[in-house]
Design an enzyme around this catalytic site. Structure first.
Site, PDB file in Angstrom:
ATOM      1  N   GLU A  52       0.863  -1.218   0.033  1.00 28.99           N
ATOM      2  CA  GLU A  52      -0.063   0.083  -0.139  1.00 28.99           C
ATOM      3  C   GLU A  52       0.851   1.331   0.073  1.00 28.99           C
ATOM      4  OE1 GLU A  52      -3.007  -0.500   2.945  1.00 28.99           O
ATOM      5  OE2 GLU A  52      -4.111  -1.511   1.791  1.00 28.99           O
ATOM      6  N   GLU A  92      -5.437  -8.334  -0.969  1.00 27.03           N
ATOM      7  CA  GLU A  92      -6.122  -8.266   0.198  1.00 27.03           C
ATOM      8  C   GLU A  92      -7.777  -7.628  -0.151  1.00 27.03           C
ATOM      9  OE1 GLU A  92      -4.799  -5.221   3.012  1.00 27.03           O
ATOM     10  OE2 GLU A  92      -2.424  -5.864   2.440  1.00 27.03           O
TER      11      GLU A  92
HETATM   12  C1  BGP Z   1      -4.559  -2.635   4.757  1.00 25.55           C
HETATM   13  C2  BGP Z   1      -3.128  -3.460   5.447  1.00 25.55           C
HETATM   14  C3  BGP Z   1      -3.208  -4.757   6.076  1.00 25.55           C
HETATM   15  C4  BGP Z   1      -4.456  -4.850   6.989  1.00 25.55           C
HETATM   16  C5  BGP Z   1      -5.771  -4.225   6.238  1.00 25.55           C
HETATM   17  C6  BGP Z   1      -6.986  -4.034   6.980  1.00 25.55           C
HETATM   18  O1  BGP Z   1      -4.241  -1.336   5.055  1.00 25.55           O
HETATM   19  O2  BGP Z   1      -2.473  -3.745   4.236  1.00 25.55           O
HETATM   20  O3  BGP Z   1      -2.114  -4.804   6.683  1.00 25.55           O
HETATM   21  O4  BGP Z   1      -4.167  -4.030   8.365  1.00 25.55           O
HETATM   22  O5  BGP Z   1      -5.575  -2.855   5.547  1.00 25.55           O
HETATM   23  O6  BGP Z   1      -6.904  -3.068   7.573  1.00 25.55           O
HETATM   24  P1  BGP Z   1      -7.224  -2.790   9.267  1.00 25.55           P
HETATM   25  O7  BGP Z   1      -6.099  -3.822   9.839  1.00 25.55           O
HETATM   26  O8  BGP Z   1      -6.854  -1.615   9.832  1.00 25.55           O
HETATM   27  O9  BGP Z   1      -8.598  -3.424   9.419  1.00 25.55           O
END
Ligand code: BGP
Length: 491
Positions: free
Chosen positions: A200, A390
């Site tokens: 990201e 993701e």
């Molecule tokens: C993205 C990241 C992940 C994961 C996901 C879910 O930003 O790449 O690491 O965390 O989001 O977000 P969160 O964990 O804040 O719910």
């Protein structure tokens, strides 16, 4: 609804959110080790000792935080840090990978913790215990014919580099990162084929814009220079990787949010176009096309940004474009200039509420059409193979008396998004892999909570670190097993 033969199905993790074991076997500290937990509507905090020796806390964006001049990041006895133990993947990876294999995974996305390999980031020699750990993890994946998909950086820059060099604002980090990448490329060239340079990478622009009112020209100057240094590091790494092993497939990784205009007012249409440029295309164009988009000049001018860019950098960007474009997708956001619109905000989601969509408990829109829209738009722009690396629903899960977890809401979420991916493929998109986020419950990046659960496997641990850490497959585990077995035909 057809997925091609050989489509790669799996799940995704990140070292700092899953491994725990933050201070053993030579690992150095990273930002999340000094970051406490937050909640759905309050940010995480970084902890420090100031120049007079007093402890303190500063608001963190989930991955970094601004501490006072002369202060040092520190782990305080008085605080609880969710990432110190996380879900102890470090000691339980064999059990977990076996469960992933039971679901039928052909690919597993995980990240290497830079600070396990170079504890201070600028060490002369790598930490052998760190190299040994990941070799064992990748060998365990191979045992089940699971392809590792390795993120070189997933938010966890060694803390020492932040303190000694100022982190990514300093061009020196390019060389430290490339040395780290070269070390793991050479070390795992026999076990790993798929690599992602920065997780990201566009979060920097998203955070600047999201807190636009608060982001000063200095913040934009710093943010765009950090990004430029990371772009150069990424491009050098792609070129190096192809020299070390021509079979390496190296991708970028973009936080993919689909942006819609909040109204049909032409001002909203233009604002939305500009949001796509600053939030999504700015990074994607550099890493996939090898040059800054023409709109970059507008963005730099708007914030009085003057970047340190050399001719050599521009050559590197041109020669170091990625082989595949990968991205995360959770939600869509509405961009509007009409301040009377009802706004929705959750952790890291802002924008006008979309009356046609429902939202998660953390304010993230459920929008599978937005995923199809993103896939078709981005494939048309770059014509590179795509991976969704993701996608998932953070939700409260309930453990029934008999120990089962009926997460139909998560099955519904994934069913709709997988169906949207199939429609995009039917429309010509070359999508080659899908790794759901948090294949197992892990620490939330944005809030540090364990209760924001994404996994198809439940982990018995709460927001304060209490629990057995036992793993229990949820209903979604068995549903996804069937999806994979039928290559997406049975949803
Ligand atoms: C993205 C990241 C992940 C994961 C996901 C879910 O930003 O790449 O690491 O965390 O989001 O977000 P969160 O964990 O804040 O719910």
């Amino acid at each position: 609804m057809t997925f091609p033969k050989g489509f790669l199905w799996g799940g995704a993790l990140a070292a700092n959110q899953a491994e725990g074991a933050y201070n053993i076997d030579g690992r150095g500290l990273v930002q999340t080790d000094v970051t406490t937990g937050g909640s759905v509507d309050s940010p995480r905090f970084v902890t420090y000792i100031d120049k007079d020796g007093n402890p303190g806390k500063a608001k963190s964006m989930g991955h970094n935080g601004q501490i006072p001049e002369g202060a040092k990041f520190a782990v305080l006895e008085t605080e609880y840090y969710p990432n110190h133990q996380a879900v102890d993947f470090y000691h339980r990876y064999k059990e977990d990978i076996k469960l992933f294999a039971e679901m039928g995974y052909s690919i597993l996305r995980l990240s290497i913790s830079w600070a396990r390999i170079f504890p201070n980031g600028d060490d002369k020699e790598p930490n052998q215990a760190g190299l040994d750990f990941y070799r064992s993890v990748f060998e365990e994946c191979r045992k089940y014919n699971i392809e590792p998909l390795v993120s070189i950086w997933h938010f966890d820059t060694p803390l020492a580099l932040e303190e000694k060099y100022g982190g990514w604002t300093n061009r020196k980090l390019i060389d430290f990162y490339v040395k780290y990448a070269e070390t793991i490329f050479n070390e795992y060239t026999d076990l790993v084929k798929y690599w992602l340079t920065f997780n990201e990478i566009n979060n920097t622009t998203m955070f600047l814009d999201m807190f636009g009112s608060a982001a000063s020209d200095e913040a934009y100057q710093e943010g765009y220079q950090i990004l430029h240094n990371q772009f150069v590091a990424s491009a050098k790494t792609v070129q190096l990787g192809h020299k070390i092993n021509p079979d390496f497939i190296i991708g970028n990784m973009i936080c993919g949010i689909t942006f819609y205009p909040g109204t049909c007012d032409p001002a909203d249409i233009l604002a939305n176009q500009h949001k796509w440029e600053s939030g999504i295309y700015y990074c994607g164009d550099v890493q996939a096309k090898g040059k800054y988009g023409t709109y970059a000049k507008r963005l730099w001018k708007e914030h009085n940004v003057v970047l340190d860019i050399t001719e050599e950098d521009l050559q590197d960007l041109k020669n170091g474009t990625v082989d595949i474009y990968t991205f995360s997708y959770y939600m869509s956001n509405n961009i509007t200039t009409h301040t009377d619109q009802e706004m929705v905000s959750g952790n890291f989601s802002t924008g006008a509420k979309n009356p046609y969509l429902t939202y998660s408990d953390w304010g993230w829109a459920h929008d599978p059409v937005g995923l199809q829209y993103y896939l078709e738009k981005i494939y048309d722009r770059y014509e590179l193979p795509l991976m969704v690396v993701e996608n998932g629903l953070g939700a409260f899960d309930k453990v029934e008396e008999d120990g089962s977890i009926h997460d139909d809401y998560r099955i519904d979420y994934h069913r709709a998004h997988i169906s949207a991916m199939a429609d995009a493929i039917d429309n010509g998109v070359n999508l080659i892999a899908y790794t759901t986020w948090g294949c197992i419950d892990i620490v939330s990046a944005g809030t540090g909570e364990m209760r924001k659960r994404y996994g198809f496997i439940y982990v018995d641990i709460d927001d304060e670190g209490h629990g057995s850490l036992d793993r229990t497959p949820k209903d979604s585990f068995y549903w996804y097993q069937k999806v994979i077995e039928t290559n997406g035909a049975v949803l």
